[in-house]
Design a protein around this motif. Structure first.
Motif, short mmCIF file in Angstrom:
data_model
loop_
_atom_site.label_atom_id
_atom_site.label_comp_id
_atom_site.label_asym_id
_atom_site.label_seq_id
_atom_site.Cartn_x
_atom_site.Cartn_y
_atom_site.Cartn_z
N UNK A 170 20.44 21.79 92.44
CA UNK A 170 20.46 23.00 91.63
C UNK A 170 20.81 22.67 90.18
N UNK A 171 20.61 23.63 89.27
CA UNK A 171 21.01 23.40 87.88
C UNK A 171 22.51 23.14 87.76
N UNK A 172 22.88 22.35 86.77
CA UNK A 172 24.30 22.08 86.52
C UNK A 172 25.02 23.37 86.13
N UNK A 173 26.28 23.41 86.47
CA UNK A 173 27.06 24.62 86.23
C UNK A 173 28.50 24.27 85.88
N UNK A 174 29.19 25.22 85.28
CA UNK A 174 30.61 25.07 84.95
C UNK A 174 31.40 24.83 86.24
N UNK A 175 32.31 23.85 86.21
CA UNK A 175 33.11 23.53 87.39
C UNK A 175 34.23 24.56 87.54
N UNK A 176 34.25 25.32 88.62
CA UNK A 176 35.29 26.34 88.78
C UNK A 176 36.70 25.78 88.81
N UNK A 177 36.87 24.56 89.35
CA UNK A 177 38.20 23.99 89.53
C UNK A 177 38.97 23.85 88.22
N UNK A 178 38.26 23.56 87.13
CA UNK A 178 38.92 23.45 85.83
C UNK A 178 38.80 24.74 85.03
N UNK A 179 37.65 25.40 85.13
CA UNK A 179 37.43 26.60 84.33
C UNK A 179 38.39 27.72 84.70
N UNK A 180 38.74 27.82 85.97
CA UNK A 180 39.67 28.88 86.41
C UNK A 180 41.04 28.74 85.78
N UNK A 181 41.39 27.52 85.38
CA UNK A 181 42.71 27.25 84.80
C UNK A 181 42.62 27.01 83.29
N UNK A 182 41.46 27.32 82.70
CA UNK A 182 41.25 27.17 81.25
C UNK A 182 41.45 25.74 80.80
N UNK A 183 40.99 24.79 81.64
CA UNK A 183 41.12 23.36 81.36
C UNK A 183 39.77 22.72 81.01
N UNK A 184 38.83 23.51 80.60
CA UNK A 184 37.52 22.99 80.23
C UNK A 184 36.45 23.35 81.23
N UNK A 185 35.20 23.37 80.75
CA UNK A 185 34.10 23.78 81.62
C UNK A 185 33.65 22.65 82.55
N UNK A 186 33.70 21.40 82.10
CA UNK A 186 33.39 20.25 82.93
C UNK A 186 32.15 20.47 83.80
N UNK A 187 31.00 20.77 83.22
CA UNK A 187 29.81 21.09 84.03
C UNK A 187 29.36 19.91 84.88
#
Length: 224
Positions: A170-187
């Protein structure tokens, strides 16, 4: 994280009832208002839309707030938790105001100094571009990592440690594990991985294939 929200495949919850074909979006007017308040609360608390942070709020609710108040009650409780996290509301402020509106006379906590995260998404939505090629190809056997995650994740507990087959990249996406904690999108690249039900839940499980969308960091290679 291992919380109330990760109940897939766990026993004791009873049968799953599919929705009615004529089911309305909102059964009662309050549900529509709760939906709108939850969306607004999340945007105010995060300084913008952050679906991952909202999901993390839901999974941190206790059993009563998550299950007993129903689906839209859960959303309302999650929105309140986000507002207290960001000090838009003081803990207990909603309960105190509700009691006063019912005619009681209780002290309401003072309004705190807001501490909204410094959060600005790099683009709208969650899809992003990455420079690296996908690590796994369609048809590849992969194992979902058997890891304990202290914060938010979209890696279901019931697939951890189990082997599946990549069905699609699938297309790359923002990683929830870091984004949920405002630690970067880390796609990262995302994969549709097919698991056999009996591999997940044993020989007595109803036979079917389950496809789960998993981020690249959730997966590892496995021998044939």
């Amino acid at each position: 994280m291992e919380g109330i929200a990760d109940m897939g495949g766990t026993p004791g919850w009873g049968a799953v009832h599919p929705p009615r074909h004529d089911e309305p979006v909102f059964d009662e007017p309050w549900q529509g208002r709760a939906f709108a308040l939850a969306i607004l609360s999340g945007r105010v608390a995060c300084g913008g839309a952050n679906t991952d942070a909202f999901r993390h709020a839901l999974e941190r609710l206790d059993r009563a707030a998550y299950l007993d108040d129903g689906y839209f009650g859960r959303w309302l409780n999650g929105g309140e938790l986000m507002l207290t996290d960001s000090a838009i509301l003081a803990p207990g402020a909603v309960d105190a105001r509700a009691r006063n509106l019912r005619g009681e006379h209780v002290a309401e906590p003072p309004i705190p100094e807001p501490a909204v995260p410094d959060y600005t998404p790099t683009a709208e939505g969650s899809l992003r571009s990455v420079d690296t090629a996908p690590a796994f190809a369609v048809g590849r056997r992969v194992r979902a990592r058997a890891m304990s995650v202290p914060g938010h994740t979209r890696l279901p507990g019931y697939v951890r440690g189990h082997i599946g087959i990549v069905e699609a990249v699938r297309p790359a996406s923002v990683l929830p594990d870091t984004n949920a904690h405002f630690q970067g999108e880390n796609p990262q690249h995302v994969y549709s991985v097919r698991f056999a039900s009996r591999d997940l839940w044993g020989a007595d499980a109803e036979p079917f294939a389950l496809t789960v969308e998993l981020f690249e960091s959730y997966l590892e290679t496995t021998t044939p």
